[in-house]
Design an enzyme around this catalytic site. Structure first.
Site, PDB file in Angstrom:
ATOM      1  N   HIS A 283       0.366   2.537  -4.140  1.00 18.05           N
ATOM      2  CA  HIS A 283      -0.644   2.147  -3.271  1.00 18.05           C
ATOM      3  C   HIS A 283      -0.454   0.699  -2.823  1.00 18.05           C
ATOM      4  CE1 HIS A 283      -5.239   1.297  -2.666  1.00 18.05           C
ATOM      5  NE2 HIS A 283      -5.002   0.272  -2.825  1.00 18.05           N
ATOM      6  N   GLU A 284       0.175  -0.172  -3.646  1.00 14.62           N
ATOM      7  CA  GLU A 284      -0.022  -1.647  -3.324  1.00 14.62           C
ATOM      8  C   GLU A 284       1.248  -1.884  -2.276  1.00 14.62           C
ATOM      9  OE1 GLU A 284      -2.154  -3.442  -3.980  1.00 14.62           O
ATOM     10  OE2 GLU A 284      -2.939  -2.549  -5.534  1.00 14.62           O
TER      11      GLU A 284
ATOM     12  N   HIS B 253      -0.202  -0.862   1.294  1.00 14.53           N
ATOM     13  CA  HIS B 253      -0.892  -2.074   1.832  1.00 14.53           C
ATOM     14  C   HIS B 253       0.226  -3.016   2.557  1.00 14.53           C
ATOM     15  CE1 HIS B 253      -5.144  -1.281   0.851  1.00 14.53           C
ATOM     16  NE2 HIS B 253      -4.900  -1.744  -0.523  1.00 14.53           N
TER      17      HIS B 253
ATOM     18  N   GLU C 246      -8.187   1.068   2.072  1.00 12.10           N
ATOM     19  CA  GLU C 246      -7.972   1.270   0.607  1.00 12.10           C
ATOM     20  C   GLU C 246      -7.638   2.919   0.634  1.00 12.10           C
ATOM     21  OE1 GLU C 246      -7.795  -0.371  -2.218  1.00 12.10           O
ATOM     22  OE2 GLU C 246      -7.918  -1.895  -0.988  1.00 12.10           O
TER      23      GLU C 246
END
Length: 273
Positions: free
Chosen positions: A134-135, A138, A207
């Site tokens: 997920h990071e 981003h 997100e």
């Protein structure tokens, strides 16, 4: 037409044209996201420099964990996911910070921080991969740059509105204090509208995009992407007693929204449960 009024309109028109030209010039299509991203007023180099400076501050202010229970897991999972995303792990820095909060973060300049608190609720490497992926997403999607552009656009709009309202009051000498107060109140309302109508929704969108990108990286790296669902279920349980605003007023989507979004993505990967 009053000559001063005409001058004001010309200035406002020029400012609006400049803002629109910036917006058009800054739109770039992201094939993986399947949408245009608004990028102006920020460059990748400047964002990376800002991210690196913030990272240095965090390292000075927070305790970096040296506990092998955490560091070995992150050092095992992060390189695998970075390679799956097409990145060179040697160009990234990822650390565990001693912090009991359920949090992880990414910064421009290829920096990732994971708190011990969130790692404590993870059962296996795959659940850690869901968060690290997920990071990474981003950063890969340059969400920080897009947010900066959106914030700048909102500020330009509010400045333009304030100028326009102030000009109308100035054109009407009899309006007096009431006109100025009304102009200020309207500008404040528009500011709230920009927050709830543009900045927060796009943050929630980011997100969900990072969630989806993270499970794709998981699958490419050989992890069971369905473990992302288990992680978010555990996250919901661990944070059940924490107060949070309604979804429309939050920068993060509700856990139920995330899980449903992930379930659809994982099904498309052929790893649905």
């Amino acid at each position: 037409m009053h000559p001063k009024a005409g001058g004001r309109r010309s200035v406002k028109a020029a400012a609006l044209a400049a803002a629109l030209s910036l917006g058009v010039a800054g739109c770039a299509y992201n094939e993986e996201l399947g949408r245009n991203q608004l990028m102006f007023g920020v460059g990748e180099d400047s964002m990376a420099e800002a991210g690196s400076a913030a990272w240095q501050d965090i390292k000075e202010q927070q305790t970096i964990s040296r506990d092998s229970r955490y560091t070995e897991r992150l050092n095992r999972v992060a390189p695998r996911l970075l390679r799956a995303s097409g990145e060179d792990p040697a160009e990234w820095e990822y650390l565990v910070f001693e912090d009991p909060t359920l949090n992880a973060f990414a910064l421009p300049g290829k920096k990732i921080g994971i708190h011990t608190g969130i790692m404590d609720i993870m059962q296996n490497d795959a659940q850690l991969a869901a968060v690290v992926g997920h990071e990474i997403a981003h950063v890969e999607y340059n969400h920080a740059g897009e947010r900066s552009s959106q914030n700048l656009l909102a500020q330009l709009g509010l400045v333009g509105t304030s100028i326009a309202l102030g000009s109308r009051c100035g054109d009407n000498p009899r309006a007096g204090t009431d006109c100025s107060q009304n102009a200020q109140q309207l500008a404040q309302v528009l500011g709230v509208g920009a927050m709830y109508g543009l900045i927060l929704p796009y943050s929630r969108k980011h997100e969900l995009e990072a969630d989806a990108g993270g499970v794709r990286y998981m699958a490419r790296a050989g992890y069971d992407a369905s473990e992302a669902l288990e992680f978010w279920t555990r996250m919901a349980q661990a944070s059940a007693n924490q107060e949070r605003p309604a979804e429309f007023a939050s920068t993060h989507p509700a856990t139920e929204t995330r899980i449903e979004n992930l379930r659809r993505e994982i099904a498309q990967l052929g790893q649905g449960t």
